[in-house]
Design a protein around this motif. Structure first.
Motif, PDB file in Angstrom:
ATOM      1  N   ALA A  62      28.066   9.019  -2.831  1.00 53.71           N
ATOM      2  CA  ALA A  62      29.098   8.119  -3.355  1.00 53.71           C
ATOM      3  C   ALA A  62      28.698   7.421  -4.655  1.00 53.71           C
ATOM      4  CB  ALA A  62      29.446   7.067  -2.295  1.00 53.71           C
ATOM      5  N   CYS A  63      27.436   7.047  -4.752  1.00 52.04           N
ATOM      6  CA  CYS A  63      26.994   6.231  -5.889  1.00 52.04           C
ATOM      7  C   CYS A  63      26.235   7.024  -6.945  1.00 52.04           C
ATOM      8  CB  CYS A  63      26.111   5.081  -5.401  1.00 52.04           C
ATOM      9  SG  CYS A  63      26.961   3.940  -4.301  1.00 52.04           S
ATOM     10  N   GLY A  64      25.870   8.247  -6.634  1.00 49.66           N
ATOM     11  CA  GLY A  64      25.165   9.064  -7.603  1.00 49.66           C
ATOM     12  C   GLY A  64      23.669   8.814  -7.679  1.00 49.66           C
ATOM     13  N   LEU A  91      17.022  -0.319   5.205  1.00 47.60           N
ATOM     14  CA  LEU A  91      18.178  -0.206   6.094  1.00 47.60           C
ATOM     15  C   LEU A  91      17.745  -0.448   7.541  1.00 47.60           C
ATOM     16  CD1 LEU A  91      19.766   2.989   4.474  1.00 47.60           C
ATOM     17  CD2 LEU A  91      20.442   0.596   4.114  1.00 47.60           C
ATOM     18  N   PRO A  92      17.504  -1.711   7.911  1.00 48.12           N
ATOM     19  CA  PRO A  92      17.048  -1.999   9.270  1.00 48.12           C
ATOM     20  C   PRO A  92      18.160  -1.759  10.300  1.00 48.12           C
ATOM     21  CG  PRO A  92      17.481  -4.037   8.101  1.00 48.12           C
ATOM     22  CD  PRO A  92      17.660  -2.913   7.111  1.00 48.12           C
ATOM     23  N   TYR A  93      17.780  -1.717  11.553  1.00 46.50           N
ATOM     24  CA  TYR A  93      18.763  -1.550  12.623  1.00 46.50           C
ATOM     25  C   TYR A  93      19.829  -2.639  12.517  1.00 46.50           C
ATOM     26  CZ  TYR A  93      15.266   1.513  14.698  1.00 46.50           C
ATOM     27  OH  TYR A  93      14.360   2.518  14.913  1.00 46.50           O
ATOM     28  N   ALA A  94      21.087  -2.249  12.733  1.00 52.09           N
ATOM     29  CA  ALA A  94      22.259  -3.129  12.737  1.00 52.09           C
ATOM     30  C   ALA A  94      22.589  -3.704  11.367  1.00 52.09           C
ATOM     31  CB  ALA A  94      22.119  -4.241  13.770  1.00 52.09           C
ATOM     32  N   CYS A  95      22.016  -3.146  10.298  1.00 52.64           N
ATOM     33  CA  CYS A  95      22.380  -3.633   8.961  1.00 52.64           C
ATOM     34  C   CYS A  95      23.762  -3.095   8.585  1.00 52.64           C
ATOM     35  CB  CYS A  95      21.346  -3.238   7.914  1.00 52.64           C
ATOM     36  SG  CYS A  95      21.379  -1.511   7.416  1.00 52.64           S
ATOM     37  N   VAL A  96      24.409  -3.795   7.680  1.00 57.83           N
ATOM     38  CA  VAL A  96      25.733  -3.404   7.206  1.00 57.83           C
ATOM     39  C   VAL A  96      25.655  -3.130   5.712  1.00 57.83           C
ATOM     40  CG1 VAL A  96      28.139  -4.117   6.914  1.00 57.83           C
ATOM     41  CG2 VAL A  96      26.886  -4.772   8.984  1.00 57.83           C
ATOM     42  N   LEU A  97      26.046  -1.950   5.317  1.00 60.15           N
ATOM     43  CA  LEU A  97      26.142  -1.544   3.917  1.00 60.15           C
ATOM     44  C   LEU A  97      27.628  -1.386   3.616  1.00 60.15           C
ATOM     45  CD1 LEU A  97      24.992  -0.409   1.225  1.00 60.15           C
ATOM     46  CD2 LEU A  97      24.940   1.830   2.352  1.00 60.15           C
ATOM     47  N   SER A  98      28.148  -2.217   2.732  1.00 60.91           N
ATOM     48  CA  SER A  98      29.579  -2.161   2.405  1.00 60.91           C
ATOM     49  C   SER A  98      29.775  -1.480   1.058  1.00 60.91           C
ATOM     50  CB  SER A  98      30.164  -3.575   2.342  1.00 60.91           C
ATOM     51  OG  SER A  98      30.058  -4.210   3.583  1.00 60.91           O
ATOM     52  N   LEU A  99      30.634  -0.472   1.057  1.00 58.11           N
ATOM     53  CA  LEU A  99      30.938   0.283  -0.157  1.00 58.11           C
ATOM     54  C   LEU A  99      32.434   0.241  -0.432  1.00 58.11           C
ATOM     55  CD1 LEU A  99      28.925   3.595   0.487  1.00 58.11           C
ATOM     56  CD2 LEU A  99      28.230   1.655  -0.939  1.00 58.11           C
ATOM     57  N   ARG A 100      32.788   0.187  -1.710  1.00 56.11           N
ATOM     58  CA  ARG A 100      34.168   0.402  -2.153  1.00 56.11           C
ATOM     59  C   ARG A 100      34.163   1.784  -2.802  1.00 56.11           C
ATOM     60  NH1 ARG A 100      35.721  -4.012  -5.595  1.00 56.11           N
ATOM     61  NH2 ARG A 100      36.494  -4.970  -3.697  1.00 56.11           N
ATOM     62  N   GLY A 119      39.065  10.840  -6.351  1.00 58.45           N
ATOM     63  CA  GLY A 119      39.693  11.501  -7.486  1.00 58.45           C
ATOM     64  C   GLY A 119      38.762  12.513  -8.108  1.00 58.45           C
ATOM     65  N   GLU A 120      39.048  12.884  -9.366  1.00 61.77           N
ATOM     66  CA  GLU A 120      38.251  13.902 -10.047  1.00 61.77           C
ATOM     67  C   GLU A 120      36.792  13.507 -10.208  1.00 61.77           C
ATOM     68  OE1 GLU A 120      39.499  15.877 -13.653  1.00 61.77           O
ATOM     69  OE2 GLU A 120      41.582  15.650 -12.997  1.00 61.77           O
ATOM     70  N   ALA A 121      36.568  12.241 -10.503  1.00 60.37           N
ATOM     71  CA  ALA A 121      35.202  11.730 -10.673  1.00 60.37           C
ATOM     72  C   ALA A 121      34.985  10.594  -9.674  1.00 60.37           C
ATOM     73  CB  ALA A 121      34.984  11.250 -12.096  1.00 60.37           C
ATOM     74  N   PRO A 122      34.823  10.930  -8.386  1.00 54.38           N
ATOM     75  CA  PRO A 122      34.691   9.879  -7.383  1.00 54.38           C
ATOM     76  C   PRO A 122      33.444   9.036  -7.646  1.00 54.38           C
ATOM     77  CG  PRO A 122      34.175  12.016  -6.439  1.00 54.38           C
ATOM     78  CD  PRO A 122      34.670  12.262  -7.828  1.00 54.38           C
ATOM     79  N   THR A 123      33.545   7.779  -7.314  1.00 53.03           N
ATOM     80  CA  THR A 123      32.414   6.868  -7.466  1.00 53.03           C
ATOM     81  C   THR A 123      32.538   5.773  -6.416  1.00 53.03           C
ATOM     82  OG1 THR A 123      31.144   5.597  -9.083  1.00 53.03           O
ATOM     83  CG2 THR A 123      33.541   5.345  -9.161  1.00 53.03           C
ATOM     84  N   ALA A 124      31.540   4.929  -6.370  1.00 51.83           N
ATOM     85  CA  ALA A 124      31.537   3.852  -5.396  1.00 51.83           C
ATOM     86  C   ALA A 124      30.808   2.653  -5.964  1.00 51.83           C
ATOM     87  CB  ALA A 124      30.867   4.299  -4.104  1.00 51.83           C
ATOM     88  N   GLN A 125      31.067   1.526  -5.347  1.00 57.69           N
ATOM     89  CA  GLN A 125      30.396   0.279  -5.701  1.00 57.69           C
ATOM     90  C   GLN A 125      29.823  -0.303  -4.417  1.00 57.69           C
ATOM     91  OE1 GLN A 125      33.088  -2.943  -6.700  1.00 57.69           O
ATOM     92  NE2 GLN A 125      31.579  -3.817  -8.109  1.00 57.69           N
ATOM     93  N   ILE A 126      28.570  -0.752  -4.481  1.00 59.02           N
ATOM     94  CA  ILE A 126      27.964  -1.431  -3.341  1.00 59.02           C
ATOM     95  C   ILE A 126      28.447  -2.873  -3.359  1.00 59.02           C
ATOM     96  CG2 ILE A 126      25.809  -2.196  -2.255  1.00 59.02           C
ATOM     97  CD1 ILE A 126      24.463   0.242  -3.603  1.00 59.02           C
TER      98      ILE A 126
END
Length: 180
Positions: free
Chosen positions: A142-144, A155-164, A168-175
């Motif tokens: 997602a983030c490249g 990334l410990p147990y029960a951690c939450v990583l939230s992504l937006r 589309g053609e050039a998918p991306t994400a933001q943490i």
């Protein structure tokens, strides 16, 4: 979200299907309490599925199990303590998980491909309960990030990583957040 602490913590748990500790389920339920989501998707391995089922019941939302969110399969190393695996082979795997995959196990690129495919189908407002390896693969897809960069995240147990996600053609994400 990463699943709660499993009964066999400290081992190479890929496809090994072990129980999650009751405290691990409680930690995941607590971490999810303040989140807004309309569905839960989880790996079908018990350590994720049991946490996800408890969260879905708490929020009264649908739960869907999806094997594409499973952890990397460690093959003949699966379920073993890292100390019980040949140190040189294990170091080779961590340095190059595609070129030195575990004997009888899965290559990093295979994990990345299945997680990337699953990520493409994720609907907005979904909580995914999965494993550290799958979370790292999602960051790469997602983030490249490259594989090594994905290891910079704790990334410990029960951690939450939230992504937006933007598709589309050039998918991306933001943490948006990473909460232990």
């Amino acid at each position: 979200m990463r699943h709660g602490e499993p009964a066999l913590a400290g081992r190479l748990l890929g496809s090994t299907d072990c129980d999650v500790l009751p405290a691990g389920v409680r930690a995941c339920r607590s971490a999810a309490a303040g989140l807004a989501f309309s569905r839960v998707i989880a790996s079908d391995l018990r350590r994720s599925a049991d946490c996800a089922a408890a969260i879905a019941a708490d929020k009264d939302v649908a739960l869907r199990l999806d094997s594409r969110w499973r952890e990397l399969d460690f093959g003949r190393w699966d379920g073993r303590s890292p100390e019980d695996v040949d140190a040189t082979a294990l170091r080779g795997f961590w340095d190059d998980p595609d070129g030195a995959s575990p004997p009888g196990g899965e290559r990093w690129s295979t994990l990345l491909a299945r997680v990337a495919q699953a990520l493409e189908e994720v609907e907005d407002a979904s909580l995914i309960v999965t494993h550290a390896g799958a979370m790292r693969a999602a960051l790469v897809a997602a983030c490249g990030f490259d594989r090594r960069q994905s290891w910079a995240f704790d990334l410990p147990y029960a951690c939450v990583l939230s992504l937006r996600l933007w598709r589309g053609e050039a998918p991306t994400a933001q943490i948006l957040a990473l909460r232990p």
